[in-house]
Scaffold this active site. Structure first.
Site, mmCIF file in Angstrom:
data_model
loop_
_atom_site.group_PDB
_atom_site.id
_atom_site.type_symbol
_atom_site.label_atom_id
_atom_site.label_comp_id
_atom_site.label_asym_id
_atom_site.label_seq_id
_atom_site.Cartn_x
_atom_site.Cartn_y
_atom_site.Cartn_z
ATOM 1 N N ARG A 144 0.854 -1.203 0.000
ATOM 2 C CA ARG A 144 0.000 0.000 0.000
ATOM 3 C C ARG A 144 0.881 1.242 0.000
ATOM 4 O O ARG A 144 0.625 2.216 -0.694
ATOM 5 C CB ARG A 144 -0.958 0.006 1.204
ATOM 6 C CG ARG A 144 -1.680 1.341 1.324
ATOM 7 C CD ARG A 144 -2.856 1.399 2.305
ATOM 8 N NE ARG A 144 -2.848 0.442 3.368
ATOM 9 C CZ ARG A 144 -2.084 0.521 4.475
ATOM 10 N NH1 ARG A 144 -1.260 1.539 4.644
ATOM 11 N NH2 ARG A 144 -2.144 -0.425 5.389
ATOM 12 N N TYR B 82 -16.655 17.735 -13.313
ATOM 13 C CA TYR B 82 -17.108 16.345 -13.489
ATOM 14 C C TYR B 82 -18.151 15.997 -12.416
ATOM 15 O O TYR B 82 -17.992 16.371 -11.246
ATOM 16 C CB TYR B 82 -15.870 15.447 -13.360
ATOM 17 C CG TYR B 82 -16.144 13.972 -13.384
ATOM 18 C CD1 TYR B 82 -16.535 13.344 -14.570
ATOM 19 C CD2 TYR B 82 -15.996 13.197 -12.239
ATOM 20 C CE1 TYR B 82 -16.773 11.995 -14.594
ATOM 21 C CE2 TYR B 82 -16.227 11.830 -12.271
ATOM 22 C CZ TYR B 82 -16.619 11.236 -13.453
ATOM 23 O OH TYR B 82 -16.852 9.890 -13.472
ATOM 24 N N ASP C 93 -7.934 20.019 -12.477
ATOM 25 C CA ASP C 93 -8.197 18.678 -12.996
ATOM 26 C C ASP C 93 -7.865 18.738 -14.487
ATOM 27 O O ASP C 93 -8.575 19.377 -15.269
ATOM 28 C CB ASP C 93 -9.672 18.321 -12.750
ATOM 29 C CG ASP C 93 -10.038 16.937 -13.275
ATOM 30 O OD1 ASP C 93 -9.359 16.443 -14.203
ATOM 31 O OD2 ASP C 93 -11.021 16.359 -12.766
ATOM 32 N N LYS D 174 -8.763 7.908 -18.425
ATOM 33 C CA LYS D 174 -9.145 8.524 -19.692
ATOM 34 C C LYS D 174 -7.946 8.508 -20.654
ATOM 35 O O LYS D 174 -7.488 7.443 -20.995
ATOM 36 C CB LYS D 174 -9.690 9.918 -19.412
ATOM 37 C CG LYS D 174 -10.685 9.968 -18.226
ATOM 38 C CD LYS D 174 -11.960 9.185 -18.447
ATOM 39 C CE LYS D 174 -12.767 8.958 -17.175
ATOM 40 N NZ LYS D 174 -13.105 10.134 -16.392
#
Ligand SMILES: *Cc1c(COP(=O)(O)O)cnc(C)c1O
Length: 387
Positions: free
Chosen positions: A46, A98, A170, A195
């Site tokens: 992690r 978004y 963003d 994306k």
């Protein structure tokens, strides 16, 4: 090193044990320590994984950032940026971010006592007016989804610096190939690597890039403390995508430009939103702060919602699906898909009506894409006539 070279090489030295040219997928949860406290930089996956480290370094180089941090999803990255804030802090946010970003702010972090003001960030004066003594962050998306509106990055940087407020962009829609906000002075860049960066619609991921030591330390702490980290295979897939980012983005843009020009002249289309068109109200700003215009565009279909639905049901190569930025062309209806989580009244006030259709233009042959859209619009034109 130039962009395309960095995308292929940074963070990705041949594997020291085998010479493998491609960074291995280190599918392991833990690492053996030689003795207590003595290890090779990795203890638990992690906290760190070599495949993830390679991706983080490569992405950082593409955004000209000192540091990169990767996440299991774009919203995982957004969530970690919000961990920089505390109860009572205030954030100024572009109103057409978004849908999922709006949702995590409005439905999650508001409950934790963080305040948000949603404004039209196409004019920096709106951002300035919304600032309060407790404002800690300005959050922008530019270009926005789905209306391709721009925020002036340099103006927001000036404001953020004057008021000691963290500025965040963003950068998912433009990708670092077409826009590098950190070069313009932004503090933090966020990506959904799902994306354009991944680019093949086969992985979900997110990233944060920054050059500020103080923010990096804080974000890195929360990356590990909160734990929305990507697995090694997902990291590897995004890294594989990055290698062709430059060539893909050029094709996305070329196809999108041709399609935008065709649609703007088409009888069945009311309006086209694409920053590369001179008719875009912020075309000059796009030319100034972006290095290209990207592969996303939206259109208002003449004759209302039913025609919009007929259009997106009639395309064959453009598949009806959420998401964007893959090599294959997609078509979507923001009002009922990506932006369904925004209440109808707010959504329509933001210009996202039922007659709006969004296209993620892929890198198929342009002749096939144009033929597909022409055929689909014939159906719509017939619909208009029969009314
Ligand atoms: C998809 C997207 C996100 C969220 O990313 P996920 O990977 O879906 O969590 C954030 N911002 C923009 C602009 C996006 O398109």
């Amino acid at each position: 090193m130039k962009f395309s070279t960095k995308a292929i090489h940074v963070g990705q030295e041949p594997d020291p044990t085998t010479g493998a040219i491609i960074t291995p997928i280190y599918q392991t949860s833990t690492y053996v320590q030689e003795e207590l406290g003595k290890h090779k930089g990795y203890e638990y996956a992690r906290t760190g994984n070599p495949t993830r480290t390679a991706l983080e370094q490569c992405l950082a180089s593409l955004e000209n950032a000192k540091y990169g941090l990767c996440f299991s999803t774009g919203l995982g990255a957004t969530n970690t940026v919000m961990n920089l804030l505390s109860q009572g802090d205030h954030v100024v946010v572009g109103e057409d971010v978004y849908g999922g970003t709006y949702r995590i702010f409005d439905k999650v972090y508001k409950r934790y006592g963080i305040e948000f003001t949603f404004i039209d960030s196409t004019d920096v004066k709106n951002t300035e007016k919304a600032l309060r003594p407790n404002t800690k962050m300005i959050w922008m998306e530019t270009p926005t989804n789905p209306l391709l509106r721009l925020a002036d990055i340099e103006e927001h940087v000036k404001l953020g610096r004057a008021k000691k407020v963290i500025t965040v962009v963003d950068n998912t829609f433009a990708s670092p190939y077409f826009q590098r906000p950190l070069d313009l002075g932004i503090d933090v860049v966020v990506h959904s690597t799902t994306k354009y960066l991944g680019g093949h619609s086969d992985v979900v991921g997110g990233a944060i890039l920054t050059s500020r030591d103080d923010l990096y330390e804080n974000l890195k702490f929360h990356q590990n403390a909160v734990g929305a980290t990507p697995g090694p295979f997902d990291s590897w897939l995004v890294m594989r995508g990055l290698k062709t980012l430059a060539v893909r983005m050029k094709e996305h843009q070329k196809n999108a430009m041709t399609i935008a020009e065709m649609l703007e002249k088409h009888d069945a289309i009311e309006r086209v939103y694409y920053p590369g068109l001179p008719s875009h109200p912020q075309h000059e700003l796009a030319k100034k702060q972006m290095l290209g215009f990207g592969g996303m565009l939206s259109v208002i279909v003449k004759g209302g919602a039913q025609n919009a639905k007929n259009f997106l049901h009639a395309t064959k190569l453009f598949s009806l699906a959420e998401s964007l930025g893959g090599v294959e062309s997609l078509i979507g209806h923001p009002a009922t898909m990506t932006h369904a989580s925004i209440p109808q009244k707010d959504r329509e006030a933001r210009g996202i009506g039922d007659d709006l259709v969004r296209l993620s233009v892929g890198i198929e042959d342009i002749d096939d894409l144009l033929a597909d859209l022409h055929n689909a619009l014939k159906v719509v034109s017939l619909g208009v006539l029969s009314k």
